[in-house]
Design a protein around this motif. Structure first.
Motif, PDB file in Angstrom:
ATOM      1  N   UNK A  52       0.847  -1.191   0.000  1.00  0.00           N
ATOM      2  CA  UNK A  52       0.000   0.000   0.000  1.00  0.00           C
ATOM      3  C   UNK A  52       0.882   1.240   0.000  1.00  0.00           C
ATOM      4  N   UNK A  53       0.771   2.055  -1.037  1.00  0.00           N
ATOM      5  CA  UNK A  53       1.572   3.284  -1.117  1.00  0.00           C
ATOM      6  C   UNK A  53       0.976   4.177  -2.200  1.00  0.00           C
ATOM      7  N   UNK A  54       1.248   5.490  -2.088  1.00  0.00           N
ATOM      8  CA  UNK A  54       0.752   6.438  -3.091  1.00  0.00           C
ATOM      9  C   UNK A  54       1.736   6.651  -4.227  1.00  0.00           C
ATOM     10  N   UNK A  55       2.948   6.094  -4.111  1.00  0.00           N
ATOM     11  CA  UNK A  55       3.989   6.291  -5.126  1.00  0.00           C
ATOM     12  C   UNK A  55       4.003   5.098  -6.077  1.00  0.00           C
ATOM     13  N   UNK A  56       3.612   5.288  -7.341  1.00  0.00           N
ATOM     14  CA  UNK A  56       3.556   4.161  -8.286  1.00  0.00           C
ATOM     15  C   UNK A  56       4.911   3.500  -8.513  1.00  0.00           C
ATOM     16  N   UNK A  57       5.986   4.280  -8.468  1.00  0.00           N
ATOM     17  CA  UNK A  57       7.329   3.716  -8.670  1.00  0.00           C
ATOM     18  C   UNK A  57       7.668   2.752  -7.546  1.00  0.00           C
ATOM     19  N   UNK A  58       7.369   3.157  -6.309  1.00  0.00           N
ATOM     20  CA  UNK A  58       7.642   2.281  -5.169  1.00  0.00           C
ATOM     21  C   UNK A  58       6.763   1.035  -5.214  1.00  0.00           C
ATOM     22  N   UNK A  59       5.538   1.185  -5.667  1.00  0.00           N
ATOM     23  CA  UNK A  59       4.658   0.023  -5.769  1.00  0.00           C
ATOM     24  C   UNK A  59       5.200  -0.991  -6.767  1.00  0.00           C
ATOM     25  N   UNK A  60       5.734  -0.513  -7.870  1.00  0.00           N
ATOM     26  CA  UNK A  60       6.314  -1.427  -8.848  1.00  0.00           C
ATOM     27  C   UNK A  60       7.535  -2.139  -8.293  1.00  0.00           C
ATOM     28  N   UNK A  61       8.365  -1.416  -7.523  1.00  0.00           N
ATOM     29  CA  UNK A  61       9.512  -2.061  -6.888  1.00  0.00           C
ATOM     30  C   UNK A  61       9.043  -3.110  -5.886  1.00  0.00           C
ATOM     31  N   UNK A  62       7.938  -2.825  -5.201  1.00  0.00           N
ATOM     32  CA  UNK A  62       7.405  -3.780  -4.224  1.00  0.00           C
ATOM     33  C   UNK A  62       7.084  -5.122  -4.866  1.00  0.00           C
ATOM     34  N   UNK A  63       6.633  -5.109  -6.121  1.00  0.00           N
ATOM     35  CA  UNK A  63       6.330  -6.378  -6.794  1.00  0.00           C
ATOM     36  C   UNK A  63       7.592  -7.206  -6.987  1.00  0.00           C
ATOM     37  N   UNK A  64       8.721  -6.540  -7.212  1.00  0.00           N
ATOM     38  CA  UNK A  64       9.985  -7.262  -7.371  1.00  0.00           C
ATOM     39  C   UNK A  64      10.423  -7.912  -6.069  1.00  0.00           C
ATOM     40  N   UNK A  65      10.036  -7.301  -4.952  1.00  0.00           N
ATOM     41  CA  UNK A  65      10.457  -7.790  -3.640  1.00  0.00           C
ATOM     42  C   UNK A  65       9.482  -8.802  -3.051  1.00  0.00           C
ATOM     43  N   UNK A  66       8.362  -9.048  -3.732  1.00  0.00           N
ATOM     44  CA  UNK A  66       7.466 -10.094  -3.256  1.00  0.00           C
ATOM     45  C   UNK A  66       6.004  -9.733  -3.174  1.00  0.00           C
ATOM     46  N   UNK A  67       5.632  -8.457  -3.388  1.00  0.00           N
ATOM     47  CA  UNK A  67       4.218  -8.081  -3.316  1.00  0.00           C
ATOM     48  C   UNK A  67       3.421  -8.782  -4.407  1.00  0.00           C
ATOM     49  N   UNK A  68       2.274  -9.321  -4.030  1.00  0.00           N
ATOM     50  CA  UNK A  68       1.395  -9.984  -4.997  1.00  0.00           C
ATOM     51  C   UNK A  68       0.272  -9.071  -5.466  1.00  0.00           C
ATOM     52  N   UNK A  69      -0.032  -8.032  -4.668  1.00  0.00           N
ATOM     53  CA  UNK A  69      -1.111  -7.101  -4.988  1.00  0.00           C
ATOM     54  C   UNK A  69      -0.668  -5.694  -4.615  1.00  0.00           C
ATOM     55  N   UNK A  70      -1.206  -4.703  -5.338  1.00  0.00           N
ATOM     56  CA  UNK A  70      -0.841  -3.308  -5.106  1.00  0.00           C
ATOM     57  C   UNK A  70      -2.090  -2.496  -4.802  1.00  0.00           C
ATOM     58  N   UNK A  71      -1.972  -1.585  -3.838  1.00  0.00           N
ATOM     59  CA  UNK A  71      -3.067  -0.685  -3.494  1.00  0.00           C
ATOM     60  C   UNK A  71      -2.519   0.732  -3.422  1.00  0.00           C
ATOM     61  N   UNK A  72      -3.141   1.640  -4.175  1.00  0.00           N
ATOM     62  CA  UNK A  72      -2.776   3.049  -4.133  1.00  0.00           C
ATOM     63  C   UNK A  72      -3.919   3.820  -3.479  1.00  0.00           C
ATOM     64  N   UNK A  73      -3.696   4.406  -2.299  1.00  0.00           N
ATOM     65  CA  UNK A  73      -4.774   5.146  -1.626  1.00  0.00           C
ATOM     66  C   UNK A  73      -5.340   6.291  -2.452  1.00  0.00           C
ATOM     67  N   UNK A  74      -4.609   6.765  -3.449  1.00  0.00           N
ATOM     68  CA  UNK A  74      -5.155   7.800  -4.329  1.00  0.00           C
ATOM     69  C   UNK A  74      -6.339   7.285  -5.155  1.00  0.00           C
ATOM     70  N   UNK A  75      -6.473   5.958  -5.234  1.00  0.00           N
ATOM     71  CA  UNK A  75      -7.563   5.355  -5.990  1.00  0.00           C
ATOM     72  C   UNK A  75      -8.794   5.075  -5.131  1.00  0.00           C
ATOM     73  N   UNK A  76      -8.725   5.464  -3.850  1.00  0.00           N
ATOM     74  CA  UNK A  76      -9.861   5.218  -2.968  1.00  0.00           C
ATOM     75  C   UNK A  76      -9.413   4.695  -1.616  1.00  0.00           C
ATOM     76  N   UNK A  77     -10.371   4.512  -0.734  1.00  0.00           N
ATOM     77  CA  UNK A  77     -10.103   4.058   0.636  1.00  0.00           C
ATOM     78  C   UNK A  77      -9.256   2.781   0.620  1.00  0.00           C
ATOM     79  N   UNK A  78      -8.037   2.827   1.187  1.00  0.00           N
ATOM     80  CA  UNK A  78      -7.187   1.629   1.142  1.00  0.00           C
ATOM     81  C   UNK A  78      -7.761   0.456   1.924  1.00  0.00           C
ATOM     82  N   UNK A  79      -8.511   0.730   2.981  1.00  0.00           N
ATOM     83  CA  UNK A  79      -9.123  -0.364   3.746  1.00  0.00           C
ATOM     84  C   UNK A  79     -10.119  -1.111   2.869  1.00  0.00           C
TER      85      UNK A  79
END
Length: 362
Positions: A211-238
């Motif tokens: 979960x992060x608002x920075x798209x670049x960091x979210x993409x890096x997260x996928x390399x480190x093991x993230x299976x899903x991405x959530x950007x709070x700018x797209x709506x309530x992260x919960x």
């Protein structure tokens, strides 16, 4: 030696010439090789947490032992070491019951303003920062504030495990004890958050939601093991996390930003029986609010200090994970800077431009 000194909160660090004492009993003099810029330093620099000033900040570092004092048995000159701010005494109740990160031995874990390890040509005392002060060309520390590492481990990357990596990885593995197949959400994809994501992958988590608002960091997260991405700018992260988990929520949520709202969101995205672990440093005096009824479904919230580490066991293991290709430390480093560029480095951190900047000393 040159050191970056904090005179006032919310003011730039000033590069000064200072000297450090010779090692006393059980003290170790280290030639600093690399120091990482950490958000925890920034919290103190901005006055969100109190510390006696002036001081030399910095606590995430690696170096080479130059001298040792009498009674030092753990290291010798030439050893490569990583520092850790959770220095331990080994004899207090916390240490002897297996929780050295919470050591209460103030003869080793010196309280703010107690250490007298620096000298300079000014009348006021120059304070050591949390028993380390790594924004300096040398560090004088207790031998229980360092861990020896293999000499084939790159010191620039080794510095990262001294705080950011052990804090994120340890929160997952030591504090929350994530088990294979469990679901995880990590709020905040800075250096510590990335370590939590990578740690969850090492632990075998089945679902890892970054979960992060920075798209670049979210993409890096996928390399480190993230299976899903959530950007709070797209709506309530919960809501987004619950939607991705069939409305149930996650078994573990890790808050890594240190903010009231994200701590509350971490608890809000839990499945029944889930645990929220607060890793970020929420500003001193800030209170968080939770719905009491949510506890009826056995949801829990807990804190994690420095990844609940046993750093003389954990850090060598992290070195092995890196050398075996499981811990992706190379992806953490966004910028390599000189000590003279430290203020620019912190400005870039605040602007969200970096995952980790490191100071490389000659």
């Amino acid at each position: 030696m040159k050191a970056a000194v904090l005179y006032e909160v919310n003011k730039p660090l000033v590069i000064e010439e200072v000297s450090v004492n010779k090692p006393g009993p059980r003290e170790v003099l280290i030639r600093t090789k690399v120091a990482g810029l950490c958000h925890s330093d920034l919290h103190f620099m901005e006055g969100l947490y109190p510390w006696p000033l002036p001081t030399i900040p910095g606590h995430e570092s690696s170096g080479i032992v130059e001298q040792v004092g009498s009674d030092v048995t753990y290291v010798q000159p030439g050893d490569h070491v990583v520092t850790c701010l959770s220095v331990f005494c080994g004899t207090c109740d916390m240490c002897t019951t297996g929780r050295p990160v919470l050591c209460t031995g103030t003869d080793v874990k010196l309280l703010p303003g107690v250490a007298n390890r620096f000298n300079w040509n000014k009348p006021e005392k120059l304070n050591q920062f949390i028993n380390l002060s790594s924004f300096a060309e040398q560090m004088l520390v207790h031998e229980n504030a360092v861990v020896k590492i293999r000499k084939d481990m790159p010191l620039d990357l080794a510095a990262l495990i001294g705080c950011g990596v052990i804090t994120g990885y340890g929160a997952v593995v030591n504090t929350a004890k994530v088990r294979p197949g469990e679901s995880v959400a990590v709020i905040g994809c800075g250096g510590v958050g990335m370590a939590a994501i990578n740690g969850a992958a090492i632990a075998g988590a089945g679902r890892i939601i970054a979960v992060d608002t920075n798209p670049v960091k979210l993409q890096l997260a996928t390399k480190l093991g993230a299976t899903d991405l959530v950007n709070p700018n797209d709506g309530d992260p919960v809501k987004q996390v619950k939607d991705k988990t069939g409305g149930l929520g996650v078994e573990h949520a890790f808050e890594v930003l240190g903010a009231k709202i994200t701590a509350e969101q971490a608890f809000g995205m839990l499945a029944p029986g889930g645990t929220a672990t607060i890793v970020g440093m929420i500003p001193f005096g800030t209170k968080i609010e939770l719905h009491g009824a949510d506890f009826l479904r056995e949801r829990r919230i807990q804190g994690s200090s420095m990844g609940s580490n046993h750093f003389r066991q954990d850090m060598p293991r992290l070195v092995e994970f890196y050398l075996n290709g499981k811990l992706h430390l190379d992806d953490w480093v966004s910028a390599r800077i000189k000590l003279s560029e430290i203020n620019e480095g912190f400005a870039n951190m605040k602007a969200g431009k970096t995952v980790r900047s490191i100071i490389e000393f000659n």
